[in-house]
Design an enzyme around this catalytic site. Structure first.
Site, short mmCIF file in Angstrom:
data_model
loop_
_atom_site.label_atom_id
_atom_site.label_comp_id
_atom_site.label_asym_id
_atom_site.label_seq_id
_atom_site.Cartn_x
_atom_site.Cartn_y
_atom_site.Cartn_z
N TYR A 95 37.11 70.32 -47.22
CA TYR A 95 36.62 71.02 -46.02
C TYR A 95 37.09 72.48 -45.90
O TYR A 95 36.29 73.35 -45.55
CB TYR A 95 36.95 70.20 -44.75
CG TYR A 95 35.93 69.11 -44.58
CD1 TYR A 95 34.78 69.33 -43.81
CD2 TYR A 95 36.05 67.90 -45.24
CE1 TYR A 95 33.81 68.36 -43.70
CE2 TYR A 95 35.08 66.92 -45.14
CZ TYR A 95 33.96 67.15 -44.36
OH TYR A 95 32.98 66.20 -44.26
N GLU A 137 34.67 60.08 -41.61
CA GLU A 137 34.66 59.69 -43.03
C GLU A 137 35.88 58.82 -43.37
O GLU A 137 35.76 57.89 -44.18
CB GLU A 137 34.56 60.94 -43.91
CG GLU A 137 33.14 61.49 -43.89
CD GLU A 137 33.01 62.97 -44.24
OE1 GLU A 137 33.89 63.51 -44.92
OE2 GLU A 137 31.99 63.58 -43.82
C1 HEM Z 1 25.13 66.73 -47.51
C2 HEM Z 1 26.53 69.12 -43.53
C3 HEM Z 1 30.96 69.55 -45.40
C4 HEM Z 1 29.18 68.23 -49.69
C5 HEM Z 1 25.14 67.31 -46.26
C6 HEM Z 1 24.01 67.32 -45.35
C7 HEM Z 1 24.39 67.99 -44.26
C8 HEM Z 1 25.77 68.41 -44.45
C9 HEM Z 1 23.56 68.25 -43.02
C10 HEM Z 1 22.65 66.71 -45.62
C11 HEM Z 1 22.66 65.24 -45.25
C12 HEM Z 1 21.35 64.54 -45.61
O1 HEM Z 1 21.09 64.39 -46.81
O2 HEM Z 1 20.63 64.13 -44.68
C13 HEM Z 1 27.85 69.42 -43.69
C14 HEM Z 1 28.67 70.06 -42.67
C15 HEM Z 1 29.92 70.16 -43.20
C16 HEM Z 1 29.89 69.62 -44.54
C17 HEM Z 1 28.18 70.50 -41.31
C18 HEM Z 1 31.18 70.76 -42.58
C19 HEM Z 1 31.53 70.60 -41.33
C20 HEM Z 1 30.87 69.26 -46.74
C21 HEM Z 1 31.94 69.38 -47.70
C22 HEM Z 1 31.42 69.05 -48.91
C23 HEM Z 1 30.04 68.68 -48.71
C24 HEM Z 1 33.37 69.80 -47.35
C25 HEM Z 1 32.13 69.08 -50.26
C26 HEM Z 1 32.59 70.17 -50.78
C27 HEM Z 1 27.92 67.71 -49.47
C28 HEM Z 1 27.07 67.16 -50.51
C29 HEM Z 1 25.90 66.71 -49.87
C30 HEM Z 1 26.07 67.00 -48.47
C31 HEM Z 1 27.40 67.08 -51.99
C32 HEM Z 1 24.69 65.99 -50.51
C33 HEM Z 1 23.48 66.82 -50.56
C34 HEM Z 1 23.25 67.57 -51.84
O3 HEM Z 1 23.93 67.32 -52.83
O4 HEM Z 1 22.34 68.39 -51.84
N1 HEM Z 1 26.19 67.97 -45.69
N2 HEM Z 1 28.62 69.18 -44.79
N3 HEM Z 1 29.74 68.82 -47.38
N4 HEM Z 1 27.29 67.60 -48.27
FE1 HEM Z 1 27.98 68.32 -46.53
#
Ligand code: HEM
Length: 380
Positions: A95, A137
């Site tokens: 994060y 989580e």
């Molecule tokens: C997916 C938001 C933090 C890695 C997503 C999605 C959203 C989101 C809206 C799409 C969900 C869907 O598929 O419907 C956020 C927000 C964060 C956050 C608001 C912080 C407050 C993180 C962190 C990581 C991360 C810290 C890792 C470094 C991913 C990955 C996906 C994902 C790998 C899958 C989508 C892809 O690979 O294209 N996140 N996220 N996220 N997030 Fe986050």
């Protein structure tokens, strides 16, 4: 706790964020991957190229800013994202990396408009939002059937239709539990010609894991970037091979138990609904509407044949090759408006159905759906 002053600054920046949201998150990703190329092993390259992830993250940040006085309003969205994060093994230590790069991107895109006060307010707010995710989580990690990616052996591969295969897998290291209907598993592979690992979610076909965990994969014929993992599984993975899987996840579950159900699927979207059908069919009446190109393209014919004898379920097939798309007229003949609706398919299919339901005056709270691709990119 955020101060009133911080909240006011955040709220005041919403129009700017809305204007530059996608630009900010694009800059954010580019900058973050330069500094942390290891994260390319977690993020979906196809979603990056199609701009889906950028939109999803931008929308989430703006949604959070809009609801800063009552962050609980975004909990349903956070829950859905948290399931995906847990399935992808996103951990608390990730994060701050996202936070630092997001703040950098805000400064980079807004230039002088990003005053020290704005930067400080957003840094603090990001911390509060990140904590909501991290806590949710942590609970999901606690209840997961197993931790991390574990090797599973493929014990069966079945061609469910010319474009859809199901894979059944087992592991000596994992005592499988019955699956919650509607959930997905996450596969990690490393195709030979790729630099990075690739992770994808696939819906589970059956709640029964007696003979292994069974999930379905559709071959993607749309282009070289799309379907990288799906096509790898179709072309290279056979009985006896090992693949890495993280534990089932997902909150697309049947929640009510006193209403009749309508299931609507497009293509391989039939998969989670087959699990739900298996779980619900002895409890209540179900209308199952499936849209496919033609009869050949319909998967799970063996299961459908089996369920045909159950008087609780009625199947309706729409073949777009000969009959065109599902329309309001067609759906009005089947749905009476009192049922709870569950649907799964592509983002475009979901958007089309949601528009029709809105035209039909069906309350949105009765419609539950899971698209392939980020849910928040749905704009209807
Ligand atoms: C997916 C938001 C933090 C890695 C997503 C999605 C959203 C989101 C809206 C799409 C969900 C869907 O598929 O419907 C956020 C927000 C964060 C956050 C608001 C912080 C407050 C993180 C962190 C990581 C991360 C810290 C890792 C470094 C991913 C990955 C996906 C994902 C790998 C899958 C989508 C892809 O690979 O294209 N996140 N996220 N996220 N997030 Fe986050």
């Amino acid at each position: 706790m955020l101060t009133e002053e911080t909240k006011n600054i955040v709220k005041a920046t919403i129009p700017v964020l809305e204007e530059h949201g996608t630009e900010i998150t694009s800059a954010f990703y580019q900058h973050m991957f330069e500094a942390h190329p290891e994260l390319l092993n977690v993020f979906n390259k196809t979603n990056q190229k199609l701009g889906r992830q950028q939109t999803a993250l931008a929308q989430t940040v703006i949604a959070a800013a809009k609801h800063i006085d009552h962050l609980e309003a975004i909990i349903p969205n956070v829950n859905q994202i948290a399931h995906k994060h847990r399935a992808l093994e996103i951990k608390p230590e990730h994060y701050p990396i996202v936070g630092e790069n997001l703040i950098w991107a805000i400064q980079h895109v807004l230039g002088d408009a990003a005053t020290p006060e704005i930067v400080a307010a957003w840094t603090e707010t990001y911390g509060v939002i990140a904590d909501v995710f991290i806590q949710m989580e942590a609970a999901l990690y606690d209840e997961a059937d197993w931790q991390g990616f574990v090797p599973f052996k493929v014990v069966a591969v079945k061609e469910e239709s010319p474009e859809i295969k199901s894979f059944t897998v087992q592991s000596d290291a994992v005592q499988l539990k019955p699956v919650k209907a509607g959930q997905y598993i996450t596969v990690k592979v490393h195709p030979e010609d790729e630099t990075n690992d690739a992770l994808r979610h696939y819906s589970i076909c059956s709640v029964d894991t007696t003979h292994g965990l069974k999930f379905a994969v559709k071959r993607d014929v749309a282009g070289e970037e799309r379907g990288m993992v799906s096509n790898y599984l179709h072309d290279h993975v056979k009985v006896g091979d090992e693949i890495l899987l993280s534990a089932p996840a997902g909150e697309f579950l049947v929640e009510t138990d006193n209403k009749d159900l309508v299931f609507i699927s497009g293509g391989v979207g039939m998969t989670p609904l087959m699990s739900m059908l298996e779980d619900e069919v002895d409890k209540r009446s179900i209308k199952f509407i499936h849209s496919a190109y033609n009869r050949d393209a319909v998967p799970f014919k063996d299961e459908i044949t089996k369920f045909h004898n159950n008087s609780n379920v009625e199947f309706f097939f729409n073949y777009s090759e000969s009959e065109g798309r599902l329309t309001k007229e067609k759906l009005s003949r089947i749905i009476n408006g009192n049922e709870e609706i569950y649907m799964c398919g592509s983002v475009g299919f979901m958007e089309g159905m949601l528009e029709i339901f809105s035209d039909m005056g069906i309350d949105r709270s009765r419609v539950h759906f899971e698209p392939f691709g980020p849910k928040m990119s749905i704009t209807v």
